[in-house]
Design an enzyme around this catalytic site. Structure first.
Site, PDB file in Angstrom:
ATOM      1  CG  ASP A   1      40.544  66.400  32.461  1.00  0.00           C
ATOM      2  OD1 ASP A   1      39.539  66.477  33.185  1.00  0.00           O
ATOM      3  OD2 ASP A   1      41.187  65.350  32.320  1.00  0.00           O
ATOM      4  CB  VAL A   2      42.492  71.653  28.648  1.00  0.00           C
ATOM      5  CG1 VAL A   2      42.901  73.090  28.328  1.00  0.00           C
ATOM      6  CG2 VAL A   2      43.736  70.779  28.827  1.00  0.00           C
TER       7      VAL A   2
END
Length: 396
Positions: free
Chosen positions: A169-170
């Site tokens: 996600d990051v």
């Protein structure tokens, strides 16, 4: 001085992590970010606690600073009208709805570009816009499993392991920022916005980097090396007399200097260890030899000696130790912000600095709908009656 993206407005329709992280990063660079949430529910991460601060989850607080927060019910006609008016006045729209969701609401790209042809629409999905999985839900843990990340993470012979943070996600959020900035640059040349597609699956595959390329070149399935490196030796933890440390010797010059510092200069000329390929072939013998040397002295002595002589090494810190580290303190990484319900909160600030413009932590993550009326009045020029009508409709 304002940040480099001062004057850029972002509509953040995303939830959870990748999209909010991207929008927050743009906000750290000076953009005005308006976070749009569903009335009564809001971003799922608001409920992802404990721990809590002033009724807000730490998870939510980690990725939503530098934003104004409004609520809009996009299933209502009034909510859609407001969104289009906001899109008319914005530069970037970020969403992570499943493919087709905005289209079913009448908010497809053609409609958005009809009101603002310069709008950049960045959409983040689990698996991309085409293919057999395009409609599947995408979550970081599942993508780590599917992209091969877990197969190369963990101890040799152990179970597959995910990375300790939602790293897919990051990084998808960071790829989104990169792509949006490129689209802004292209808009200066063409005068037109465009759609930017980022998927969690492609993001995870992209950061396989050398491990993925190792497979493409050799045809051999990558293995788990625990905390060691598949291409470099020595590049792993070693236990000193009192605690472990991390050692990264990445080139021939460093290896020769390291051998001198540990009192074994002859190791650099040993035919088993003379080149990196030799060291890989004789990984176990070299690691055992280095371990016997490192365990004879305390970690702090080694860390001082190695770093003062250009050999990368560091302590294996806990999170509290990392955030209390004097280098982290000197960089001012942890920032304190006033918060409407918690009094004040601490956040980890942006990891970039500009010499001529600011990278600021200006405001705490908003409460649900905290700035709805403010935005409707200041940006859209609405009066009390118009706002009351939207509220009666359930649009806000």
């Amino acid at each position: 001085m304002p940040g480099p993206l001062h004057g850029i407005r972002v509509l953040d329709l995303s939830r959870v992590l990748a999209g909010p992280y991207a929008a927050m990063t743009l906000g750290d660079m000076g953009a005005e970010v308006i976070k749009v949430e569903q009335p009564g529910e809001g971003d799922e991460t608001r409920a992802w606690g404990p721990p809590w601060a002033g009724g807000e989850s730490a998870y939510y607080l980690s990725i939503n600073r530098n934003k104004l927060g409004i609520t809009l019910n996009l299933k209502s006609a009034g909510g859609r009208r407001v969104l289009l008016e906001l899109a008319r006045r914005s530069d970037i729209l970020i969403d992570n709805f499943r493919h087709g969701t905005l289209e079913r609401m009448g908010l497809d790209d053609a409609t958005l570009w009809a009101v603002n042809p310069r709008l950049i629409h960045a959409t983040i999905s689990g698996f991309g816009p085409v293919g057999p999985y395009k409609d599947y839900p995408g979550y970081d843990f599942v993508i780590q499993a599917m992209a091969g990340i877990m197969s190369i993470t963990g101890e040799p012979g152990g179970e597959p392991m995910k990375v300790g943070v939602a790293i897919v996600d990051v990084t998808a959020g960071l790829f989104t920022v990169n792509a949006v900035l490129a689209a802004l640059h292209a808009r200066e040349r063409t005068g037109r916005g465009q759609r930017v597609e980022v998927s969690l699956l492609e993001s995870a595959l992209a950061w396989l980097v050398n491990v993925g390329q190792n497979y493409l070149v050799s045809g051999q399935e990558p293995k788990r090396y625990g905390n060691a490196h598949p291409n470099i030796v020595p590049y792993q933890p070693f236990r000193a007399q009192d605690r472990p440390l991390a050692l990264a010797v990445a080139n021939p010059r460093q290896f020769r200097r390291f051998c001198e510092l540990v009192g074994r200069p002859e190791l650099a000329d040993d035919p088993r260890f003379a080149t990196n390929a030799d060291r890989l072939a004789h990984r176990e013998e070299l690691v055992q030899e280095i371990q016997r040397l490192i365990e004879q002295r305390p970690a702090d002595e080694w860390l001082r000696l190695l770093n003062e002589n250009g050999i990368p090494a560091g302590p294996i810190n806990t999170v509290p130790q990392a955030l209390a580290d004097p280098q982290v303190q000197a960089l001012g990484v942890v920032r304190t912000l006033p918060h409407p319900t918690a009094g004040e909160i601490k956040v980890i600030g942006p990891p970039f600095h500009f010499s001529e413009t600011a990278a600021e932590v200006r405001s705490a993550p908003p409460l649900l709908g905290q700035h709805t009326e403010q935005v409707l009045r200041a940006l859209l020029g609405m009066d009390d009656a118009q706002i009351a009508a939207l509220r009666a409709e359930g649009a806000i």
